[in-house]
Design an enzyme around this catalytic site. Structure first.
Site, short mmCIF file in Angstrom:
data_model
loop_
_atom_site.label_atom_id
_atom_site.label_comp_id
_atom_site.label_asym_id
_atom_site.label_seq_id
_atom_site.Cartn_x
_atom_site.Cartn_y
_atom_site.Cartn_z
N GLY A 137 41.62 53.52 38.59
CA GLY A 137 42.81 53.41 37.74
C GLY A 137 42.46 52.66 36.46
CD GLN A 139 44.08 46.48 33.28
OE1 GLN A 139 43.28 45.71 33.78
NE2 GLN A 139 44.22 46.61 31.97
CB SER A 140 39.80 50.37 38.46
OG SER A 140 38.74 50.14 39.37
CG ASN A 141 40.84 44.36 40.15
OD1 ASN A 141 41.06 43.80 39.08
ND2 ASN A 141 41.79 44.55 41.07
CB CYS A 143 36.32 50.58 36.91
SG CYS A 143 36.62 52.15 37.73
#
Ligand SMILES: *Cc1c(COP(=O)(O)O)cnc(C)c1O
Length: 382
Positions: A137, A139-141, A143
């Site tokens: 997503g 705001q993927s942590n 990534c």
């Protein structure tokens, strides 16, 4: 293993027989001393040069029969993460909640994904990759953590990020996880939720992988959340870390381990590890469908009451589901010692500041009488 964060999920491992446990515990304590060189709790972790270094990996004795055990790992996180008592309000009588601070596994490289990346990136390097691809997503942590870990190891990073149809053609900005990713120079490809739903993360990553292969690059694909069999070793190893922390502390034993669920790799490792190891705890993966306003109010209330900042997407939902179940079924939790694993996610909170302004703490203009005389400090600035 695909468990959505918004769904209430409970994965419990069976409680092994007590007599069997005693035997396992004896075996484990021997194994723990014998393998001090690779143990996460080893003081060697503090030696100069050990952070970011590659080291041989031997699984805990109780996991040595599992297929495809990794042979190496990179030291990317600060382990062991601390465990302390969490004085949550309104707990059932005699219930104790403790918290394992995997949110403190690092700064820009923090949270639960670090444990998986220690194994995944070791594999990427072993395979001769020059870049990694992953998906998540906006705001993927995961990534963000992947981008940091990749750059530490001199790998290029390609991120496919899912956003709304309205925003997919716009500059995604620099808020939260994106700030870190973009400072590091991670390559970002935006896709809409609709495209993501239609094509799926596997085909999207494949598409980018083939493009990079054509350019002569050597890409390594990490699945959503780092959740595959290799990534699962991160939380199998975390169970060994926990076992050693319990052993060193002597008197603390946990009845339940509670963690927020997303792509499922964390609960998979915890459930497998707690079933195979000497731990008596059952691992439960929790999530809860909440609207944003409820989530943020809960995150704010817990921060104010305990100083612990949860994230609204995962750990906030997990803690909410746990407290709600405790309130609804106090007899089920009465007298139990619960370990909540804080999986991190603070950076994602920056994306919600607009919705949080009405909840934020108070402020005021300092009341200064004009007659306050100046007192000189030691430097120019005072
Ligand atoms: C990814 C994530 C989770 C969920 O972990 P999974 O292994 O994907 O189930 C929980 N909390 C935070 C903060 C995360 O970033």
């Amino acid at each position: 293993m695909l468990l959505r964060p918004a769904l209430p999920v409970a994965v419990s491992s069976t409680l092994p027989l007590i007599s069997h446990l005693a035997a396992v515990r004896r075996r484990c304590s021997i194994a723990a001393t014998g393998m001090a060189g690779v143990s996460a709790a080893s003081p060697a972790a503090a030696q100069i040069g050990s952070f970011l270094s590659k080291k041989p990996y031997a699984p805990p004795s109780w996991a040595s029969h599992l297929a495809l055990a990794p042979s190496h790992t990179f030291s990317l996180g600060h382990f062991p993460t601390p465990i302390h008592k969490w004085n949550l309000p309104n707990l059932p009588e005699g219930t104790e909640v403790w918290i394992k601070r995997d949110d403190l596994s690092g700064m820009q490289l923090s949270g639960n994904k670090v444990r998986k990346l220690e194994f995944l990136l070791s594999d990427a390097v072993a395979q001769g990759a020059d870049c990694v691809i992953t998906v998540g997503g906006i705001q993927s942590n995961h990534c963000r953590a992947t981008a940091v870990a990749a750059k530490y190891l001199n790998l290029d990073c390609y991120l496919i990020l899912r956003t709304s149809k309205l925003l997919v053609d716009q500059d995604p900005g620099l808020v939260g996880n994106l700030l870190v990713e973009r400072l590091l120079g991670a390559h970002i490809d935006l896709v809409s939720k609709e495209e993501y739903g239609k094509i799926g993360s596997v085909a999207l990553a494949d598409l980018l992988k083939n493009k990079l292969l054509e350019e002569g690059r050597k890409p390594y694909v990490i699945p959503v959340g780092g959740s595959n069999s290799l990534g699962t070793w991160g939380y199998i190893e975390a169970v060994r870390e926990l076992e050693q922390q319990i052993q060193l502390s002597g008197d603390v034993q946990f009845d339940d381990i509670v963690v927020a669920c997303g792509s499922g790799g964390t609960i998979a490792g915890l459930a497998l590890g707690s079933k195979l190891s000497s731990l008596t705890a059952k691992a439960k993966g929790l999530g809860y469908a909440m609207n944003t306003a409820e989530e943020l109010k809960f995150v704010k209330d817990i921060a104010t009451a305990t100083g612990i900042v949860l994230d609204p997407v995962y750990s906030g939902k997990g803690a909410y589901a746990m407290l709600k179940d405790m309130a609804d079924n106090p007899s089920k939790w009465k007298g139990r010692k619960v370990l909540f694993v804080h999986t991190g996610g603070l950076l994602g909170l920056y994306d919600k500041v607009d919705q949080m302004s009405s909840l934020a703490g108070s402020w005021r203009r300092m009341d200064l009488e004009e007659s306050v005389p100046r007192k000189d400090g030691t430097g120019k600035m005072f």
